[in-house]
Design an enzyme around this catalytic site. Structure first.
Site, PDB file in Angstrom:
ATOM      1  N   THR A   1      46.779  40.610  34.825  1.00 33.41           N
ATOM      2  CA  THR A   1      46.882  42.141  34.422  1.00 33.41           C
ATOM      3  C   THR A   1      47.380  42.974  36.044  1.00 33.41           C
ATOM      4  OG1 THR A   1      44.502  42.490  34.645  1.00 33.41           O
ATOM      5  CG2 THR A   1      45.560  42.535  32.278  1.00 33.41           C
TER       6      THR A   1
ATOM      7  N   LYS B   1      29.519  35.145  31.471  1.00 27.62           N
ATOM      8  CA  LYS B   1      30.593  34.682  32.293  1.00 27.62           C
ATOM      9  C   LYS B   1      30.543  34.422  33.744  1.00 27.62           C
ATOM     10  CE  LYS B   1      34.661  37.369  33.414  1.00 27.62           C
ATOM     11  NZ  LYS B   1      34.876  36.880  34.671  1.00 27.62           N
TER      12      LYS B   1
ATOM     13  N   ARG C   1      30.547  45.601  34.905  1.00 24.16           N
ATOM     14  CA  ARG C   1      29.937  46.617  35.821  1.00 24.16           C
ATOM     15  C   ARG C   1      29.256  47.832  34.394  1.00 24.16           C
ATOM     16  NH1 ARG C   1      34.676  47.072  39.464  1.00 24.16           N
ATOM     17  NH2 ARG C   1      35.559  46.490  37.512  1.00 24.16           N
TER      18      ARG C   1
ATOM     19  N   ASP D   1      46.795  23.530  38.040  1.00 24.08           N
ATOM     20  CA  ASP D   1      47.254  22.298  39.102  1.00 24.08           C
ATOM     21  C   ASP D   1      48.025  21.292  38.565  1.00 24.08           C
ATOM     22  OD1 ASP D   1      47.053  20.456  41.300  1.00 24.08           O
ATOM     23  OD2 ASP D   1      45.279  21.373  41.970  1.00 24.08           O
TER      24      ASP D   1
ATOM     25  N   LYS E   1      39.880  29.410  35.776  1.00 25.42           N
ATOM     26  CA  LYS E   1      41.137  29.421  35.622  1.00 25.42           C
ATOM     27  C   LYS E   1      41.939  28.373  36.506  1.00 25.42           C
ATOM     28  CE  LYS E   1      41.233  34.706  35.697  1.00 25.42           C
ATOM     29  NZ  LYS E   1      39.848  34.972  36.199  1.00 25.42           N
TER      30      LYS E   1
ATOM     31  N   ASP F   1      34.690  30.763  33.939  1.00 28.11           N
ATOM     32  CA  ASP F   1      36.091  31.285  34.215  1.00 28.11           C
ATOM     33  C   ASP F   1      36.804  30.945  35.575  1.00 28.11           C
ATOM     34  OD1 ASP F   1      38.255  33.351  34.072  1.00 28.11           O
ATOM     35  OD2 ASP F   1      36.767  35.028  34.504  1.00 28.11           O
TER      36      ASP F   1
HETATM   37  O1  C5P Z   1      33.190  44.888  35.685  1.00 36.09           O
HETATM   38  P1  C5P Z   1      34.246  44.535  34.666  1.00 36.09           P
HETATM   39  O2  C5P Z   1      34.019  45.108  33.217  1.00 36.09           O
HETATM   40  O3  C5P Z   1      35.393  45.521  35.044  1.00 36.09           O
HETATM   41  O4  C5P Z   1      34.341  43.232  34.646  1.00 36.09           O
HETATM   42  C1  C5P Z   1      35.661  42.571  33.885  1.00 36.09           C
HETATM   43  C2  C5P Z   1      35.702  41.260  34.201  1.00 36.09           C
HETATM   44  O5  C5P Z   1      36.777  40.471  33.670  1.00 36.09           O
HETATM   45  C3  C5P Z   1      35.633  40.743  35.761  1.00 36.09           C
HETATM   46  O6  C5P Z   1      34.944  39.500  35.799  1.00 36.09           O
HETATM   47  C4  C5P Z   1      37.164  40.529  35.735  1.00 36.09           C
HETATM   48  O7  C5P Z   1      37.354  39.664  37.055  1.00 36.09           O
HETATM   49  C5  C5P Z   1      37.611  40.122  34.547  1.00 36.09           C
HETATM   50  N1  C5P Z   1      38.854  40.051  34.462  1.00 36.09           N
HETATM   51  C6  C5P Z   1      39.287  41.468  34.256  1.00 36.09           C
HETATM   52  N2  C5P Z   1      40.830  41.693  34.157  1.00 36.09           N
HETATM   53  C7  C5P Z   1      41.584  40.313  33.812  1.00 36.09           C
HETATM   54  C8  C5P Z   1      41.058  39.171  33.833  1.00 36.09           C
HETATM   55  C9  C5P Z   1      39.446  38.978  34.214  1.00 36.09           C
HETATM   56  O8  C5P Z   1      38.944  42.545  34.463  1.00 36.09           O
HETATM   57  N3  C5P Z   1      42.913  40.750  33.438  1.00 36.09           N
END
Ligand code: C5P
Length: 229
Positions: free
Chosen positions: A118, A32, A209, A64, A61, A59
């Site tokens: 979220t 992603k 992460r 517009d 999003k 990603d």
């Molecule tokens: O590092 P981590 O596993 O928390 O990364 C989750 C990924 O999913 C990040 O790129 C974050 O921007 C994305 N994301 C999220 N929650 C959402 C939408 C997208 O954590 N509701």
């Protein structure tokens, strides 16, 4: 079967991302690319991943007017990405225009929608004029995305079980906030393990992460793939 793991490449530069990606194989995971990396590294970087054989979820999003979003989706598709997304709150006409812009491509990317971020709680949603409970608004927008012909939505694992029942087996549920057992939650407040996500009916998990910051990313990837299999 191809992997249901999407690794979030949340790196600040192409160099950092490439250092991480060089040890990965397209059979192990999808990738992603979000705002940070796309703004820093641009379409060239996305093309590079595609040329290496990776399925890429762009990603960005989009949100517009319909014509602008449709054009942006077409431009993204021309990079060869596997999946891209728009905000469902852009409305039916916007989502239909986005879908139509991809329709005549030989291998169109999956088009999914973001429902309610979220980071939005009930009070924040109300402050934008929407009085529904966040979960109700998620259900409402996910149904709207399905009725507009989209392939799926981004949703939390907590929302997934309900959406799977309401929207059927084919609709894609793409879920961040996943933490392998025993790993650090970081800034995610409500998390699920890969196994729980699978049980909830999630199609693809997005993990950043816990893999990108791991001492041994390969071991974490192998475990998550085993849990999702
Ligand atoms: O590092 P981590 O596993 O928390 O990364 C989750 C990924 O999913 C990040 O790129 C974050 O921007 C994305 N994301 C999220 N929650 C959402 C939408 C997208 O954590 N509701």
């Amino acid at each position: 079967m191809s992997s249901r793991l999407i690794i979030a490449l949340d790196f600040a530069t192409a160099e950092q991302a490439l250092t991480f990606v060089k040890d990965l194989q397209p059979s192990q995971c999808k990738l992603k690319v979000g705002f940070e990396l796309f703004v820093a590294a641009g379409p060239e970087f996305v093309r590079h991943l595609v040329q290496r054989g990776f399925a890429v979820f762009l990603d960005l999003k989009f949100h517009d007017i319909p014509n602008t979003v449709a054009s942006a989706c077409k431009a993204a598709a021309q990079l060869g990405v596997w999946m891209l997304n728009v905000h469902a709150s852009g409305g039916v006409t916007m989502m239909q225009a986005a879908k139509a812009a991809l329709a005549d491509l030989p291998n169109p990317p999956k088009l999914i929608a973001v429902t309610v971020l979220t980071s939005m709680d009930k009070a924040q949603l109300a402050s934008t004029g929407i009085q529904l409970e966040p979960l109700k608004q998620v259900q409402y927008l996910a149904k709207l995305a399905q009725d507009s012909g989209l392939d799926g939505v981004v949703c939390s694992a907590q929302e997934a079980a309900l959406l799977r029942v309401q929207l059927g087996d084919e609709f894609l549920l793409v879920t961040p906030g996943i933490r392998p057992e025993g790993s650090d939650k970081g800034d995610q407040s409500r998390v699920m393990t890969p196994r729980q996500a699978k049980q909830a009916g999630v199609s693809y998990v997005v993990v950043g992460r816990p893999i990108t910051q791991a001492a041994e990313p390969q071991a974490v990837i192998a475990q998550i793939n085993a849990d999702l299999a």
